[in-house]
Design a protein around this motif. Sequence first.
Motif, mmCIF file in Angstrom:
data_model
loop_
_atom_site.group_PDB
_atom_site.id
_atom_site.type_symbol
_atom_site.label_atom_id
_atom_site.label_comp_id
_atom_site.label_asym_id
_atom_site.label_seq_id
_atom_site.Cartn_x
_atom_site.Cartn_y
_atom_site.Cartn_z
ATOM 1 N N UNK A 3 1.071 -1.079 0.126
ATOM 2 C CA UNK A 3 0.350 0.000 0.217
ATOM 3 C C UNK A 3 1.182 1.308 0.030
ATOM 4 N N UNK A 4 0.742 1.775 -1.145
ATOM 5 C CA UNK A 4 1.224 3.576 -1.214
ATOM 6 C C UNK A 4 0.931 4.491 0.006
ATOM 7 N N UNK A 5 1.803 5.093 0.849
ATOM 8 C CA UNK A 5 1.641 5.383 1.874
ATOM 9 C C UNK A 5 2.220 7.241 1.695
ATOM 10 N N UNK A 6 2.588 7.197 0.201
ATOM 11 C CA UNK A 6 3.428 8.563 -0.348
ATOM 12 C C UNK A 6 2.554 9.830 0.104
ATOM 13 N N UNK A 7 3.423 10.616 -0.201
ATOM 14 C CA UNK A 7 2.963 12.208 0.171
ATOM 15 C C UNK A 7 1.289 12.195 -0.461
ATOM 16 N N UNK A 60 0.632 -14.246 -4.882
ATOM 17 C CA UNK A 60 0.312 -12.576 -5.594
ATOM 18 C C UNK A 60 1.019 -11.298 -5.006
ATOM 19 N N UNK A 61 1.121 -10.470 -5.513
ATOM 20 C CA UNK A 61 1.458 -9.338 -5.396
ATOM 21 C C UNK A 61 0.665 -8.318 -5.399
ATOM 22 N N UNK A 62 -0.479 -7.664 -4.524
ATOM 23 C CA UNK A 62 -1.199 -6.611 -5.074
ATOM 24 C C UNK A 62 -0.701 -5.272 -4.498
ATOM 25 N N UNK A 63 -0.145 -4.362 -5.926
ATOM 26 C CA UNK A 63 0.083 -3.358 -5.717
ATOM 27 C C UNK A 63 -0.500 -1.880 -5.498
ATOM 28 N N UNK A 64 -0.647 -1.146 -4.765
ATOM 29 C CA UNK A 64 -2.177 0.016 -4.529
ATOM 30 C C UNK A 64 -1.511 0.831 -4.592
ATOM 31 N N UNK A 65 -1.156 1.995 -5.483
ATOM 32 C CA UNK A 65 -0.395 3.176 -5.383
ATOM 33 C C UNK A 65 -1.288 3.755 -6.723
#
Lengths: 272, 307
Positions: free
Chosen positions: B92-96, B184-189
């Motif tokens: 999970x993306x937690x960038x600005x 599996x890899x799940x990428x939320x970004x």
Amino acid sequence: MREALRAALLRGRNRPRNLGAGSPTIFRGDGLEFAELREYVAGDDPRRIDWAATARAGALQTRVVLEDVALTLAGILDDSGSMRVGRKRPLGEAAHQALAGWFQIAASDDRCVRVTGDGLVAPPGMRGERSALVCANAPSRTPTNVPEALALASAVLPRGTALLVISDFLDCTDAHRALLTALGTRLDCTALVAQDPWEADLPLRGFVTMRDAETGRTERFFFSPRARRRFQRAARERAAATMHRFHAAGWRCEGLDEADGARALSRAFGLR
Amino acid sequence: MNFAEPWWLLAAAAFALGVGLLLRFFLRREAAEALLYSDLAFMRGAIGSARVPWRILGAALVAGAFALGASLARPHVALRLPAKDGYAMLCVDTSGSMASQDVSPSRSAASKAAARAFAKAVPAGTRVGIIAFSTNAELVQPLTADAQAVSDAIERIPDPNGATAIGDALALAAQQLPNRGRRVVVLITDGENNRGVDPLEVAKFLGAHHVPVYTIGIGTNDSGTLIPGTSEEAGLDEDALRSIADSSGGAYAKAADAVALRDALGRLGRTTVMELRPVDASLATACAGGVLVLGAVLAALGAGRFP
């Protein structure tokens, strides 16, 4: 028997009969033989009014004379698959027997006509027994469709023709009531109604496979006592409705006996 | 469908053929002995019995006989079942940029809700891990089959801040995943990688090891929404995410709103950790055959008795 039937036909054709709508009419001939004197009824030919008798009676009187022209006998025999049914022998055999008896009525000057699936069989220049023989044995390549044959008879047969139709009348419904009435009015019509013997007595139990005489398709039925009762009641109702349809249209009507076709014909004319 | 002992199929076919021929013989004999009646439609109407589809009953009997015989051939069918050793690593993306509010209430909050939907949808027994990444990648929850632990871990996902190191997150996922099993890899970004290793290289590596990366692009491109606290417009690098998915054998999906994101993750949860497994269908085939035979026989016995 032959003479009795012919006499019955002659009598019947000169007698006013009550038709479906209740309007009396008569079949009159151009003969001279006096039959009876009776009160005028609407529809009588005014030329037949006996003015002397009218003056005596104080009301219009009509002279009824016997027709002394030759009979025209016409026959329609249903030779479709449904006439092959029967327990002792096919109904079709009894029907042929009745038709043969019918054409045997023909005397020396009488004309015979047969309506078959192929059309009209009217031997040109033939009268009497020869004509009867040809008509009784006329082959038909196409199975006779009774309503179509009746329509053809209505179109081509001369007024006063004695018509015998032998069929189970499965395809004659209330939709043909007008055609039957028209025929009953113009012609002297007799119907022998062939009833499947299973409808009179159905001694079947459990699963029974039946084959449709028309289509050849087989189907399995389960005959419980209740099913038998229902079937016989429905068959009785259908036969009664058919008889009523013909009587209402002014036809003579009788059931065709599987055992003896000629006897059915006699019964239709009230002979024993 | 495969058969462990296929020669039994021949015996089953012979058995079914025998049943069919016997049935045909009896039906023909019965038809030959049929009573002639002038108007069957009238009889059917008068008795009040429905027409019995004898051909269908006969076909059912033959099919049932074949199925009974075929069950001896030990049929196996491939069913899509939850993987026994299923592993899903959720990055999970937690960038600005995830603080942007072009997705209601914010990209970050929507991705947490979607992560919950994913964790809820995965089959029981599937081990789920969570990685949060911004400037660095951080393992929030190691792989676990404990649904409650995963749920708690989702709450611990940090608030948006920092750069975006997608490659680092994928690399950490690769380290955490075992060498075998359905992984599996799940990428939320939002896909704008600006720190760490090249995500495409890691995705290729994962793909080579049969670990597909399913990428979910969250956000919109032309909303004009600014990243909170900056003058930078919030965007979505769909091309990059599509490349990552394609190079690993996964798939890319875009979620422009919170509902679409939750649905996409729920769908992934139900499907990604499934596998085609051969299942012995002998008993089921025998039961189906028995039901067909019994049904056909009972229907034939009852036919006509009941309207």
